[in-house]
Design a protein around this motif. Structure first.
Motif, PDB file in Angstrom:
ATOM      1  N   LEU A   1      17.701   0.431  44.996  1.00 64.97           N
ATOM      2  CA  LEU A   1      17.530  -0.136  43.654  1.00 64.97           C
ATOM      3  C   LEU A   1      16.751   0.828  42.765  1.00 64.97           C
ATOM      4  CD1 LEU A   1      16.370  -3.691  44.765  1.00 64.97           C
ATOM      5  CD2 LEU A   1      18.601  -3.127  43.770  1.00 64.97           C
ATOM      6  N   ASP A   2      17.208   0.943  41.527  1.00 70.29           N
ATOM      7  CA  ASP A   2      16.451   1.589  40.464  1.00 70.29           C
ATOM      8  C   ASP A   2      15.986   0.445  39.585  1.00 70.29           C
ATOM      9  OD1 ASP A   2      15.331   3.063  38.451  1.00 70.29           O
ATOM     10  OD2 ASP A   2      17.163   4.121  37.886  1.00 70.29           O
ATOM     11  N   GLU A   3      14.757   0.025  39.789  1.00 74.71           N
ATOM     12  CA  GLU A   3      14.228  -1.215  39.226  1.00 74.71           C
ATOM     13  C   GLU A   3      15.088  -2.351  39.758  1.00 74.71           C
ATOM     14  OE1 GLU A   3      13.271  -0.889  35.074  1.00 74.71           O
ATOM     15  OE2 GLU A   3      12.291   1.035  35.410  1.00 74.71           O
ATOM     16  N   ASN A   4      15.884  -3.025  38.919  1.00 75.65           N
ATOM     17  CA  ASN A   4      16.711  -4.140  39.402  1.00 75.65           C
ATOM     18  C   ASN A   4      18.188  -3.782  39.493  1.00 75.65           C
ATOM     19  OD1 ASN A   4      14.581  -5.990  39.704  1.00 75.65           O
ATOM     20  ND2 ASN A   4      14.564  -6.344  37.506  1.00 75.65           N
ATOM     21  N   LYS A   5      18.519  -2.530  39.308  1.00 76.95           N
ATOM     22  CA  LYS A   5      19.913  -2.089  39.309  1.00 76.95           C
ATOM     23  C   LYS A   5      20.277  -1.470  40.657  1.00 76.95           C
ATOM     24  CE  LYS A   5      22.904   1.286  37.045  1.00 76.95           C
ATOM     25  NZ  LYS A   5      22.971   2.399  36.118  1.00 76.95           N
ATOM     26  N   ILE A   6      21.393  -1.930  41.249  1.00 78.04           N
ATOM     27  CA  ILE A   6      21.883  -1.330  42.483  1.00 78.04           C
ATOM     28  C   ILE A   6      22.499   0.020  42.136  1.00 78.04           C
ATOM     29  CG2 ILE A   6      23.522  -1.507  44.396  1.00 78.04           C
ATOM     30  CD1 ILE A   6      23.295  -4.570  44.141  1.00 78.04           C
ATOM     31  N   VAL A   7      22.004   1.082  42.792  1.00 73.02           N
ATOM     32  CA  VAL A   7      22.515   2.430  42.518  1.00 73.02           C
ATOM     33  C   VAL A   7      23.104   3.082  43.760  1.00 73.02           C
ATOM     34  CG1 VAL A   7      20.983   2.743  40.537  1.00 73.02           C
ATOM     35  CG2 VAL A   7      20.253   3.552  42.810  1.00 73.02           C
ATOM     36  N   GLY A   8      22.909   2.448  44.921  1.00 72.67           N
ATOM     37  CA  GLY A   8      23.472   2.963  46.162  1.00 72.67           C
ATOM     38  C   GLY A   8      23.461   1.883  47.209  1.00 72.67           C
ATOM     39  N   GLY A   9      24.337   2.046  48.175  1.00 79.14           N
ATOM     40  CA  GLY A   9      24.351   1.061  49.242  1.00 79.14           C
ATOM     41  C   GLY A   9      25.307   1.430  50.351  1.00 79.14           C
ATOM     42  N   LEU A  10      25.179   0.690  51.445  1.00 80.16           N
ATOM     43  CA  LEU A  10      26.102   0.807  52.572  1.00 80.16           C
ATOM     44  C   LEU A  10      25.950  -0.432  53.435  1.00 80.16           C
ATOM     45  CD1 LEU A  10      24.189   1.537  55.208  1.00 80.16           C
ATOM     46  CD2 LEU A  10      24.329   3.828  54.278  1.00 80.16           C
ATOM     47  N   GLY A  11      26.919  -0.611  54.313  1.00 77.38           N
ATOM     48  CA  GLY A  11      26.875  -1.752  55.213  1.00 77.38           C
ATOM     49  C   GLY A  11      27.183  -1.323  56.633  1.00 77.38           C
ATOM     50  N   VAL A  12      27.070  -2.263  57.544  1.00 70.25           N
ATOM     51  CA  VAL A  12      27.447  -2.054  58.929  1.00 70.25           C
ATOM     52  C   VAL A  12      28.352  -3.214  59.323  1.00 70.25           C
ATOM     53  CG1 VAL A  12      26.655  -1.789  61.307  1.00 70.25           C
ATOM     54  CG2 VAL A  12      25.243  -0.928  59.425  1.00 70.25           C
ATOM     55  N   ILE A  13      29.515  -2.874  59.845  1.00 70.41           N
ATOM     56  CA  ILE A  13      30.479  -3.884  60.264  1.00 70.41           C
ATOM     57  C   ILE A  13      31.014  -3.524  61.649  1.00 70.41           C
ATOM     58  CG2 ILE A  13      31.129  -4.582  57.928  1.00 70.41           C
ATOM     59  CD1 ILE A  13      33.587  -2.768  58.134  1.00 70.41           C
ATOM     60  N   GLU A  14      31.755  -4.428  62.238  1.00 68.79           N
ATOM     61  CA  GLU A  14      32.325  -4.209  63.566  1.00 68.79           C
ATOM     62  C   GLU A  14      33.287  -3.028  63.557  1.00 68.79           C
ATOM     63  OE1 GLU A  14      32.520  -5.439  67.575  1.00 68.79           O
ATOM     64  OE2 GLU A  14      31.351  -6.406  66.020  1.00 68.79           O
ATOM     65  N   ASN A  15      34.229  -3.020  62.602  1.00 69.87           N
ATOM     66  CA  ASN A  15      35.267  -1.987  62.565  1.00 69.87           C
ATOM     67  C   ASN A  15      35.647  -1.717  61.118  1.00 69.87           C
ATOM     68  OD1 ASN A  15      38.369  -1.363  62.377  1.00 69.87           O
ATOM     69  ND2 ASN A  15      37.701  -0.621  64.381  1.00 69.87           N
ATOM     70  N   ASP A  16      35.649  -0.442  60.743  1.00 72.82           N
ATOM     71  CA  ASP A  16      35.938  -0.052  59.358  1.00 72.82           C
ATOM     72  C   ASP A  16      37.417   0.336  59.203  1.00 72.82           C
ATOM     73  OD1 ASP A  16      35.470   0.426  56.692  1.00 72.82           O
ATOM     74  OD2 ASP A  16      34.519   2.369  57.001  1.00 72.82           O
ATOM     75  N   PHE A  17      38.301  -0.596  59.562  1.00 75.51           N
ATOM     76  CA  PHE A  17      39.740  -0.436  59.332  1.00 75.51           C
ATOM     77  C   PHE A  17      40.348   0.763  60.049  1.00 75.51           C
ATOM     78  CE2 PHE A  17      37.833  -2.353  55.486  1.00 75.51           C
ATOM     79  CZ  PHE A  17      38.369  -3.619  55.591  1.00 75.51           C
ATOM     80  N   HIS A  18      40.069   0.892  61.358  1.00 79.13           N
ATOM     81  CA  HIS A  18      40.680   1.957  62.141  1.00 79.13           C
ATOM     82  C   HIS A  18      41.107   1.421  63.503  1.00 79.13           C
ATOM     83  CE1 HIS A  18      37.040   2.437  64.592  1.00 79.13           C
ATOM     84  NE2 HIS A  18      36.356   2.395  63.448  1.00 79.13           N
ATOM     85  N   ALA A  19      41.949   2.208  64.191  1.00 79.87           N
ATOM     86  CA  ALA A  19      42.570   1.768  65.437  1.00 79.87           C
ATOM     87  C   ALA A  19      41.628   1.789  66.647  1.00 79.87           C
ATOM     88  CB  ALA A  19      43.794   2.633  65.729  1.00 79.87           C
ATOM     89  N   ARG A  20      40.510   2.489  66.586  1.00 77.21           N
ATOM     90  CA  ARG A  20      39.603   2.596  67.734  1.00 77.21           C
ATOM     91  C   ARG A  20      38.601   1.439  67.718  1.00 77.21           C
ATOM     92  NH1 ARG A  20      38.914   7.311  70.616  1.00 77.21           N
ATOM     93  NH2 ARG A  20      37.681   5.890  71.909  1.00 77.21           N
TER      94      ARG A  20
END
Length: 150
Positions: free
Chosen positions: A54-73
């Motif tokens: 956050l830059d004050e109250n503004k989202i300026v970057g991010g990422l998440g963690v999930i089980e699988n990011d749309f791939h065959a493995r």
């Protein structure tokens, strides 16, 4: 250098809807899909979380963690996903800070290794990620680079 605030969504759950819309605007994945993952994290059904700069109250970057990011493995899990920094905020270490934050948070929960897929060829190595293999994207004809952080 400006001071930014780095949080997991559990620290500010009131940002859930705003964060889901922000990620949707960057990647085109339906807002509902982000909300579903975020709610599972907030309700402690998973430790696969969401991390925001956050830059004050503004989202300026991010990422998440999930089980699988749309791939065959499907065996290579969990996956860092949706890594993004607003263009005018790039080259300030924001994504690197978020990547380090997520790796340390997951390690503290004994979740290791962590994977990610990307077309980038040198960015992630700066933060301790190592090229692992090429993977087939779901419904994609081309192979994508898979990285690991142990």
């Amino acid at each position: 250098m400006k001071n930014y605030t780095y949080i997991s969504l559990r620290e500010k759950p009131e940002l859930k809807n705003c964060a889901a819309e922000w990620f949707h605007s960057k990647w085109g994945v339906p807002t509902e899909a982000y909300l579903e993952c975020m709610e599972a994290y907030l309700n402690k059904k998973t430790e696969y979380g969401w991390y925001i700069c956050l830059d004050e109250n503004k989202i300026v970057g991010g990422l998440g963690v999930i089980e699988n990011d749309f791939h065959a493995r499907k065996d290579l899990t969990p996956n860092v996903c949706a890594v993004y920094t607003e263009e005018e905020y790039r080259c300030q270490g924001i994504s690197g800070h978020l990547l380090n934050m997520v790796v340390e948070d997951l390690k503290s929960k004994n979740i290791t290794p962590v994977y990610l897929i990307t077309d980038h060829t040198s960015f992630y190595e700066r933060y301790g990620w190592e090229f692992l293999c090429m993977v087939q994207g779901d419904g994609e004809p081309n192979m994508t680079r898979m990285y690991i952080h142990q």
